[in-house]
Design a protein around this motif. Structure first.
Motif, PDB file in Angstrom:
ATOM      1  N   THR A  41       0.832  -1.207   0.000  1.00  0.00           N
ATOM      2  CA  THR A  41       0.000   0.000   0.000  1.00  0.00           C
ATOM      3  C   THR A  41       0.865   1.254   0.000  1.00  0.00           C
ATOM      4  N   SER A  42       1.941   1.219   0.764  1.00  0.00           N
ATOM      5  CA  SER A  42       2.868   2.346   0.819  1.00  0.00           C
ATOM      6  C   SER A  42       3.545   2.569  -0.536  1.00  0.00           C
ATOM      7  N   ILE A  43       3.914   1.487  -1.203  1.00  0.00           N
ATOM      8  CA  ILE A  43       4.549   1.594  -2.527  1.00  0.00           C
ATOM      9  C   ILE A  43       3.591   2.242  -3.520  1.00  0.00           C
ATOM     10  N   ASP A  44       2.356   1.779  -3.521  1.00  0.00           N
ATOM     11  CA  ASP A  44       1.365   2.347  -4.441  1.00  0.00           C
ATOM     12  C   ASP A  44       1.154   3.828  -4.180  1.00  0.00           C
ATOM     13  N   ALA A  45       1.078   4.209  -2.897  1.00  0.00           N
ATOM     14  CA  ALA A  45       0.839   5.606  -2.547  1.00  0.00           C
ATOM     15  C   ALA A  45       2.006   6.495  -2.999  1.00  0.00           C
ATOM     16  N   PHE A  46       3.234   6.013  -2.794  1.00  0.00           N
ATOM     17  CA  PHE A  46       4.408   6.770  -3.243  1.00  0.00           C
ATOM     18  C   PHE A  46       4.371   6.974  -4.752  1.00  0.00           C
ATOM     19  N   ALA A  47       4.132   5.884  -5.477  1.00  0.00           N
ATOM     20  CA  ALA A  47       4.119   5.958  -6.945  1.00  0.00           C
ATOM     21  C   ALA A  47       2.999   6.862  -7.448  1.00  0.00           C
ATOM     22  N   GLU A  48       1.839   6.773  -6.822  1.00  0.00           N
ATOM     23  CA  GLU A  48       0.712   7.614  -7.245  1.00  0.00           C
ATOM     24  C   GLU A  48       1.041   9.091  -7.075  1.00  0.00           C
ATOM     25  N   ARG A  49       1.700   9.424  -5.971  1.00  0.00           N
ATOM     26  CA  ARG A  49       2.083  10.822  -5.751  1.00  0.00           C
ATOM     27  C   ARG A  49       3.074  11.290  -6.816  1.00  0.00           C
ATOM     28  N   PHE A  50       4.041  10.414  -7.150  1.00  0.00           N
ATOM     29  CA  PHE A  50       5.030  10.825  -8.147  1.00  0.00           C
ATOM     30  C   PHE A  50       4.381  10.960  -9.532  1.00  0.00           C
ATOM     31  N   ILE A  51       3.574  10.003  -9.915  1.00  0.00           N
ATOM     32  CA  ILE A  51       2.904  10.064 -11.223  1.00  0.00           C
ATOM     33  C   ILE A  51       2.036  11.319 -11.311  1.00  0.00           C
ATOM     34  N   ALA A  52       1.362  11.649 -10.218  1.00  0.00           N
ATOM     35  CA  ALA A  52       0.485  12.828 -10.199  1.00  0.00           C
ATOM     36  C   ALA A  52       1.265  14.124 -10.382  1.00  0.00           C
ATOM     37  N   SER A  53       2.561  14.097 -10.053  1.00  0.00           N
ATOM     38  CA  SER A  53       3.375  15.304 -10.223  1.00  0.00           C
ATOM     39  C   SER A  53       3.636  15.619 -11.691  1.00  0.00           C
ATOM     40  N   GLY A  54       3.405  14.633 -12.551  1.00  0.00           N
ATOM     41  CA  GLY A  54       3.569  14.844 -13.993  1.00  0.00           C
ATOM     42  C   GLY A  54       5.003  14.841 -14.476  1.00  0.00           C
ATOM     43  N   ARG A  55       5.944  14.476 -13.607  1.00  0.00           N
ATOM     44  CA  ARG A  55       7.346  14.517 -13.996  1.00  0.00           C
ATOM     45  C   ARG A  55       7.783  13.209 -14.649  1.00  0.00           C
ATOM     46  N   PRO A  56       8.615  13.292 -15.685  1.00  0.00           N
ATOM     47  CA  PRO A  56       9.232  12.066 -16.190  1.00  0.00           C
ATOM     48  C   PRO A  56      10.292  11.585 -15.221  1.00  0.00           C
ATOM     49  N   LEU A  57      10.585  10.295 -15.246  1.00  0.00           N
ATOM     50  CA  LEU A  57      11.606   9.715 -14.358  1.00  0.00           C
ATOM     51  C   LEU A  57      12.755   9.204 -15.211  1.00  0.00           C
ATOM     52  N   HIS A  58      13.902   9.853 -15.092  1.00  0.00           N
ATOM     53  CA  HIS A  58      15.057   9.519 -15.932  1.00  0.00           C
ATOM     54  C   HIS A  58      15.946   8.441 -15.324  1.00  0.00           C
ATOM     55  N   ARG A  67       4.610   0.368 -11.065  1.00  0.00           N
ATOM     56  CA  ARG A  67       3.770   1.528 -10.769  1.00  0.00           C
ATOM     57  C   ARG A  67       4.338   2.818 -11.351  1.00  0.00           C
ATOM     58  N   LEU A  68       5.674   2.892 -11.482  1.00  0.00           N
ATOM     59  CA  LEU A  68       6.312   4.105 -12.020  1.00  0.00           C
ATOM     60  C   LEU A  68       6.530   4.035 -13.528  1.00  0.00           C
ATOM     61  N   TRP A  69       6.104   2.950 -14.147  1.00  0.00           N
ATOM     62  CA  TRP A  69       6.359   2.746 -15.575  1.00  0.00           C
ATOM     63  C   TRP A  69       5.933   3.928 -16.446  1.00  0.00           C
ATOM     64  N   PRO A  70       4.751   4.534 -16.248  1.00  0.00           N
ATOM     65  CA  PRO A  70       4.386   5.675 -17.110  1.00  0.00           C
ATOM     66  C   PRO A  70       5.410   6.803 -17.069  1.00  0.00           C
ATOM     67  N   ALA A  71       5.977   7.071 -15.887  1.00  0.00           N
ATOM     68  CA  ALA A  71       6.963   8.151 -15.763  1.00  0.00           C
ATOM     69  C   ALA A  71       8.297   7.760 -16.386  1.00  0.00           C
ATOM     70  N   LEU A  72       8.671   6.483 -16.283  1.00  0.00           N
ATOM     71  CA  LEU A  72       9.899   6.007 -16.929  1.00  0.00           C
ATOM     72  C   LEU A  72       9.776   6.104 -18.444  1.00  0.00           C
ATOM     73  N   LYS A  73       8.649   5.699 -18.950  1.00  0.00           N
ATOM     74  CA  LYS A  73       8.421   5.746 -20.393  1.00  0.00           C
ATOM     75  C   LYS A  73       8.398   7.195 -20.891  1.00  0.00           C
ATOM     76  N   ALA A  74       7.838   8.084 -20.084  1.00  0.00           N
ATOM     77  CA  ALA A  74       7.729   9.490 -20.472  1.00  0.00           C
ATOM     78  C   ALA A  74       9.084  10.179 -20.564  1.00  0.00           C
ATOM     79  N   ALA A  75      10.107   9.612 -19.917  1.00  0.00           N
ATOM     80  CA  ALA A  75      11.435  10.226 -19.935  1.00  0.00           C
ATOM     81  C   ALA A  75      12.078  10.154 -21.321  1.00  0.00           C
ATOM     82  N   GLU A  76      11.600   9.229 -22.146  1.00  0.00           N
ATOM     83  CA  GLU A  76      12.162   9.032 -23.493  1.00  0.00           C
ATOM     84  C   GLU A  76      13.666   8.801 -23.416  1.00  0.00           C
ATOM     85  N   GLY A  77      14.051   7.952 -22.507  1.00  0.00           N
ATOM     86  CA  GLY A  77      15.458   7.626 -22.274  1.00  0.00           C
ATOM     87  C   GLY A  77      15.707   7.550 -20.781  1.00  0.00           C
TER      88      GLY A  77
END
Length: 328
Positions: free
Chosen positions: A92-109, A146-156
């Motif tokens: 549950t903690s992992i999901d909550a962390f990831a949801e907060r990061f995804i909601a920030s709209g930032r890519p993850l490099h 859970r962070l896959w959308p942000a990793l993919k959004a980094a385009e590298g």
């Protein structure tokens, strides 16, 4: 990807670096301004050094922690660092962390799995999963999915999974990964989790390559950090990690025994260095791609930890254990 093909990839590139190279030397003046990184375990030991180096190059670094108050003291002097709550033993903690990061709209490099436990007494999470497998592998597996959308959004993007030479002691027991029927052995459990870290990089890289997401596993070397907190003085002494005064330091350093600055070098290399552009799914040590070996306690990676079939089998098992499905 066949095992034979993957073995060919597991070949040193003669990077020009080595066991005495530090993480800052690997960085080599790169500018990481505008890049976002997450480093689990980034408030102590190797993870802390990794965070300092990435932040010094201008990256924004998020450090997930169970108790932000404690980590805030350690990281207060490091610019560009954000703290966020996360417990890798708690889905549950992992999901909550990831949801907060995804909601920030930032890519993850950059995503570095540096958190871990070693040689812990038998403990289980709320699902009944053995703590070393749950923390070192399954928690990070869930985090990536859970962070896959942000990793993919980094385009590298690059994912770095911190493994260990201890993987040579045991592969994955696919019939009883959580020690439900076999006797618990803290070192076999640790070794299994470190093999899992390496196999994860193989399977993740296969899935991420077409989206510009590459994955690596690393053996940082042997370094005295808080990771050794479960070891007795006799165990530490046998590793050469106690001096005559009983202090936790190595009296001499070699290719395997390293300072924290040297121990963080391979993870930083895998995370940012252009020498690895177009590469992935490999196990690295001493700031280079490691060789395949079958001799225990020697440099290199055992075939069972980079075997493509094993990697796929572990991926399937991990999806079953976490109840998650990877969706590209």
């Amino acid at each position: 990807m066949t095992t034979q093909n993957h073995t060919v990839l597991q070949t040193p590139i003669h990077s020009g670096f080595g066991p005495r190279t530090t993480a800052m030397e690997v960085l080599g003046g790169q500018d990481l301004t505008g890049k976002t990184a997450i480093v689990t375990g980034g408030y102590s030991g190797l993870g802390l050094e990794t965070v300092k180096v990435l932040a010094s190059a201008g990256a924004t670094v998020i450090v997930p922690v169970r108790t932000p108050e404690k980590a805030a003291v350690t990281l207060s002097a490091v610019p560009g660092v954000e703290l966020a709550q996360l417990d890798l033993m708690n889905p549950t903690s992992i999901d909550a962390f990831a949801e907060r990061f995804i909601a920030s709209g930032r890519p993850l490099h950059i995503l570095i799995h540096s958190a871990g436990i070693m040689a812990a007494p038998l403990n289980r999470d709320s699902r009944g999963y053995e703590s070393q497998l749950a923390t070192n592998h399954l928690g990070h597996f869930q985090l990536v999915l859970r962070l896959w959308p942000a990793l993919k959004a980094a385009e590298g993007a690059r994912i770095v999974s911190v493994s260990s030479r201890a993987h040579q002691l045991a592969g994955i027991d696919f019939e009883d990964p959580n020690f439900k029927t076999r006797p618990y052995d803290k070192w076999l459990a640790y070794a299994q989790s470190k093999t899992a870290n390496a196999l994860f990089a193989v399977a993740m890289d296969k899935r991420g390559e077409s989206h510009g997401v590459r994955a690596f596993s690393v053996h940082p070397g042997t370094i005295v950090t808080d990771l050794s907190r479960n070891l007795s003085k006799d165990e530490l002494r046998s590793m050469g990690a106690l001096n005559e005064q009983g202090e936790h330091v190595f009296t001499e350093y070699n290719d395997e025994l390293k300072t924290i600055e040297e121990g963080a070098a391979t993870a930083v290399w895998c995370a940012v260095h252009p020498q690895l552009d177009g590469k992935g799914g490999v196990y690295c040590e001493n700031v280079d791609i490691a060789v395949i070996t079958s001799t225990p306690y020697t440099p290199g990676v055992f075939e069972w930890a980079v075997n493509a079939d094993n990697a796929e089998r572990l991926w399937t098992l991990s999806e079953q254990l976490t109840g998650l499905k990877f969706v590209i």
